[in-house]
Design an enzyme around this catalytic site. Sequence first.
Site, mmCIF file in Angstrom:
data_model
loop_
_atom_site.group_PDB
_atom_site.id
_atom_site.type_symbol
_atom_site.label_atom_id
_atom_site.label_comp_id
_atom_site.label_asym_id
_atom_site.label_seq_id
_atom_site.Cartn_x
_atom_site.Cartn_y
_atom_site.Cartn_z
ATOM 1 C CG ASP A 297 -2.134 0.874 1.116
ATOM 2 O OD1 ASP A 297 -2.091 1.851 0.345
ATOM 3 O OD2 ASP A 297 -3.140 0.601 1.810
ATOM 4 C CG HIS A 298 0.464 4.285 -2.505
ATOM 5 N ND1 HIS A 298 -0.576 4.590 -3.373
ATOM 6 C CD2 HIS A 298 1.378 3.614 -3.257
ATOM 7 C CE1 HIS A 298 -0.295 4.133 -4.569
ATOM 8 N NE2 HIS A 298 0.876 3.529 -4.531
ATOM 9 C CB VAL A 466 -7.426 3.494 2.087
ATOM 10 C CG1 VAL A 466 -8.506 2.437 2.258
ATOM 11 C CG2 VAL A 466 -7.293 4.280 3.387
ATOM 12 C CG HIS A 467 -4.175 3.885 -2.454
ATOM 13 N ND1 HIS A 467 -3.300 4.937 -2.699
ATOM 14 C CD2 HIS A 467 -5.415 4.435 -2.372
ATOM 15 C CE1 HIS A 467 -3.987 6.070 -2.757
ATOM 16 N NE2 HIS A 467 -5.267 5.795 -2.566
ATOM 17 C CG LEU A 468 -4.180 -4.089 1.066
ATOM 18 C CD1 LEU A 468 -2.841 -3.822 1.740
ATOM 19 C CD2 LEU A 468 -5.123 -4.807 2.030
#
Length: 532
Positions: A297-298, A466-468
Amino acid sequence: MSRHPDVIVVGAGGAGAPFAARISEDPACSVLVLEAGPVPSTPADFPADVLDATALPTVNGPGPHSWWYRSEVAPGRDYDVGRGQGAGGSTAVNGAYFVRPRITDLRRWAAAGNPEWAPDRVLPVLARLERDVQFAGAPGHGGSGPVPVDRRAFAPSALAAAFSTAATARGHRALPDLNDLHALAGHGELPLNVQEGVRMNTGLTYLLPAMDRPNLTVRGHASVRRVLISGGRATGVEAEIEGRVHRISAGEVVLAAGAVRSPHLLMLSGIGPAEDLTAAGLRPVVDSPGVGASCSDHADLTVLAPLSSPLRPGGKDPLFSWALNWTAEGAGGSAGGAGGSADGVGGSEEGAGALEVLPMLRPFPVLAGAEEGSELPVIVALQGPTSRGQLSLDPANPESNPRVHYRHLESAVDRHRMREGVRTAVDLLASEELGTWVDTAAWDRSVFEEDQRLDDWMIEHLGTAVHLSGTAPMGPEDAPGTVTDQYGRVHGVQGLRVVDTSILPDVPSRGPAATAVLLGEHLAGLMLGAGG
């Protein structure tokens, strides 16, 4: 509701809605979509904060269009993560940032044994899905797709213009199109999936226009509990609908529930690390060690700068409108931060364009309902992390939300890059160009100067974007750690696919909303065509 559709799609979010809409274009294919959240039947039935592209619904906590889980972003640093649910999924509650993956992402994924994800295969799909306001008709862009893409969806922001001037003064290249796949480093107007102030989520752009098709049924408030598997084949799902448990058979099951819920459903269905499944009291069907084993993720955090006077955005002022990406010093060769190559392809691609500064033009108090805010938030994100996390079952209660350990900034490389990201953001905020807004005299910036103090500050303020991605990565069946193939088909089980960011080998170098839509579009096309 059909008891034996050809395809059950679990989830109507960023990838699930496009996938269901596209495959239902074939009138001979009956499709049932089961969505855990609400599915409005008209645009007016969406809540106002979901439609309003200047709002950020998750700021105010859980709601009908969001769900939350507890995670650990770094050892000892717990973090509550909010994700979208209902029609549109996270595209209904995000910042309307609609930036494509980079060419480096596509090359990396294709090189991992997924040739269908090579740039020449993907670019036509990206063009087909968009209705680009500024670049319709330009090479590589589309003008008639379902998703509006607009860099000037709101009136020009003087604050964003000041950031742009400051970035240019520091040697960063201005880019006319941040959706140019080759543009790894530079700054410019942010592509937004916004039309007339409305955040155009995939429920609006894909699902609602298709819901009058007789072969498509969409059921909201339908929580799938597991996939039914018999004789090595997915035969349907078990779902709770209106308090009752239903077993629904299907010719094929497609999990599009997102990078947390899709791998969770795989594990609840017996697909995952056999030892972990057994420890949780589940019967292993397929020993698939890669489920949840190495996700990414970021990592992000927010720098808050004191304002000279409170910021009072108007009702039509944007939340986001400008972004800067660059390559950290010592990474990516000539892929370039300030003054480097615009596309970065001539040098090493490792870490190219892996840092992002994204000013929030509406302070947090304003997003929570106040009229003004006294601090300007600027998001700093590590877009090319080398650290990897893990998603796993809670063995004491496997049906509860899985445990997600992001392990952000675990690697020295990531900490080095994030330091540069924070210091670049601080430098922009403290610049002469931002002097009208930021009260630099009242801002103690000493914490950002020494590496150890800055590292401590970063962990204390660390979040996740929240870019899993990568919880069920794609690749050849004999490649260690892969869970699916390039078509989303789950290794070891016939008739079962995953269609969301779970299958990406790693997180894309930009926010993944556009990539999620791409996943739905591309995998639907491959499924309907000769390939998948």
